[in-house]
Design an enzyme around this catalytic site. Structure first.
Site, PDB file in Angstrom:
ATOM      1  N   CYS A   1     -10.630  -3.097  -4.617  1.00 35.53           N
ATOM      2  CA  CYS A   1      -9.679  -4.113  -5.092  1.00 35.53           C
ATOM      3  C   CYS A   1     -10.412  -5.341  -5.623  1.00 35.53           C
ATOM      4  CB  CYS A   1      -8.714  -4.498  -3.974  1.00 35.53           C
ATOM      5  SG  CYS A   1      -7.511  -3.202  -3.620  1.00 35.53           S
TER       6      CYS A   1
ATOM      7  N   ASN B   1       0.843  -1.191   0.000  1.00 31.10           N
ATOM      8  CA  ASN B   1       0.000   0.000   0.000  1.00 31.10           C
ATOM      9  C   ASN B   1       0.880   1.243   0.000  1.00 31.10           C
ATOM     10  OD1 ASN B   1       0.604  -0.820   2.697  1.00 31.10           O
ATOM     11  ND2 ASN B   1      -1.096   0.367   3.515  1.00 31.10           N
TER      12      ASN B   1
ATOM     13  N   GLU C   1      -2.977  -4.673  -3.138  1.00 28.25           N
ATOM     14  CA  GLU C   1      -3.465  -5.548  -4.201  1.00 28.25           C
ATOM     15  C   GLU C   1      -3.480  -4.826  -5.544  1.00 28.25           C
ATOM     16  OE1 GLU C   1      -4.779  -4.932  -1.214  1.00 28.25           O
ATOM     17  OE2 GLU C   1      -6.224  -6.470  -0.628  1.00 28.25           O
TER      18      GLU C   1
ATOM     19  N   GLU D   1       0.305   5.241   0.627  1.00 26.55           N
ATOM     20  CA  GLU D   1      -0.669   6.234   1.096  1.00 26.55           C
ATOM     21  C   GLU D   1      -0.288   7.639   0.636  1.00 26.55           C
ATOM     22  OE1 GLU D   1      -1.169   5.552   5.319  1.00 26.55           O
ATOM     23  OE2 GLU D   1      -2.334   3.726   4.890  1.00 26.55           O
TER      24      GLU D   1
ATOM     25  N   CYS E   1     -10.489  -4.846   0.111  1.00 24.75           N
ATOM     26  CA  CYS E   1     -11.562  -3.851   0.039  1.00 24.75           C
ATOM     27  C   CYS E   1     -12.377  -4.046  -1.240  1.00 24.75           C
ATOM     28  CB  CYS E   1     -10.985  -2.441   0.109  1.00 24.75           C
ATOM     29  SG  CYS E   1     -10.323  -1.834  -1.456  1.00 24.75           S
TER      30      CYS E   1
HETATM   31  N1  THU Z   1      -5.255  -1.625   2.470  1.00 24.59           N
HETATM   32  C1  THU Z   1      -4.650  -2.453   1.574  1.00 24.59           C
HETATM   33  O1  THU Z   1      -3.574  -2.138   1.050  1.00 24.59           O
HETATM   34  N2  THU Z   1      -5.255  -3.619   1.271  1.00 24.59           N
HETATM   35  C2  THU Z   1      -6.377  -4.096   1.877  1.00 24.59           C
HETATM   36  O2  THU Z   1      -6.842  -5.196   1.569  1.00 24.59           O
HETATM   37  C3  THU Z   1      -7.041  -3.284   2.909  1.00 24.59           C
HETATM   38  C4  THU Z   1      -6.537  -1.898   3.064  1.00 24.59           C
HETATM   39  C5  THU Z   1      -4.551  -0.383   2.873  1.00 24.59           C
HETATM   40  C6  THU Z   1      -5.127   0.902   2.393  1.00 24.59           C
HETATM   41  C7  THU Z   1      -4.607   1.876   3.444  1.00 24.59           C
HETATM   42  O3  THU Z   1      -3.295   2.270   3.075  1.00 24.59           O
HETATM   43  C8  THU Z   1      -4.511   1.057   4.704  1.00 24.59           C
HETATM   44  O4  THU Z   1      -4.531  -0.299   4.287  1.00 24.59           O
HETATM   45  C9  THU Z   1      -5.631   1.298   5.686  1.00 24.59           C
HETATM   46  O5  THU Z   1      -6.862   1.179   5.087  1.00 24.59           O
END
Ligand code: THU
Length: 133
Positions: free
Chosen positions: A95, A46, A59, A48, A92
């Site tokens: 994704c 991830n 993902e 941000e 989520c």
């Molecule tokens: N996040 C993911 O990378 N994958 C998931 O399956 C759930 C959420 C990340 C997005 C954000 O950077 C952090 O987790 C909190 O939501």
């Protein structure tokens, strides 16, 4: 190698990808390993952003990166995702929609946590009735 051993191997790759997560706002680090049909693994974490909205999940990072690296949509065999959750992490909705577009409907998605627990579901089980144009 058993199926479980292969799943655990892909989870290990996702754990390594997780080390590269850029998550200064949530502190929640996620890693992904995406296996294509040639046996190549594509990594995602991830990433941000201060404006929050541009944040990209692990993902989608792996999926978009693989497509940009030349993998044709549909040519994926398995995806593993890992986060520090009490139960195995679940992707989520955004994704799931991207997986539904780019991956075979019966492709296994291996959802894991850092304690080694995991669950497996297919892409179509994760998003029945995905939107399509
Ligand atoms: N996040 C993911 O990378 N994958 C998931 O399956 C759930 C959420 C990340 C997005 C954000 O950077 C952090 O987790 C909190 O939501």
């Amino acid at each position: 190698m058993s199926l479980e051993e292969r799943y655990r191997q892909l989870i290990d790759h996702a754990l390594r990808a997780r080390e590269r997560a850029y998550a200064p706002y949530s502190g929640f680090r996620v890693g992904c390993a995406l296996l294509d049909l040639t046996g190549t693994i594509h990594y995602g974490c991830n990433v941000e952003n201060a404006a929050y909205g541009p944040t990209n999940c692990a993902e989608r990072t792996a999926l978009f990166r693989a497509v940009a690296d030349g993998v044709a949509p549909g040519q994926f065999a398995a995806l593993a995702v890992v986060g520090d959750t009490p139960q195995p992490i679940t992707p989520c909705g955004v994704c799931r929609q991207v997986m539904a577009e780019l991956c075979p409907p019966d492709m296994p998605v291996i959802m894991a946590n850092v304690r080694g627990q995991f669950a497996v579901a297919t892409v179509s089980e994760l998003l029945p009735g995905a939107f399509r144009l």
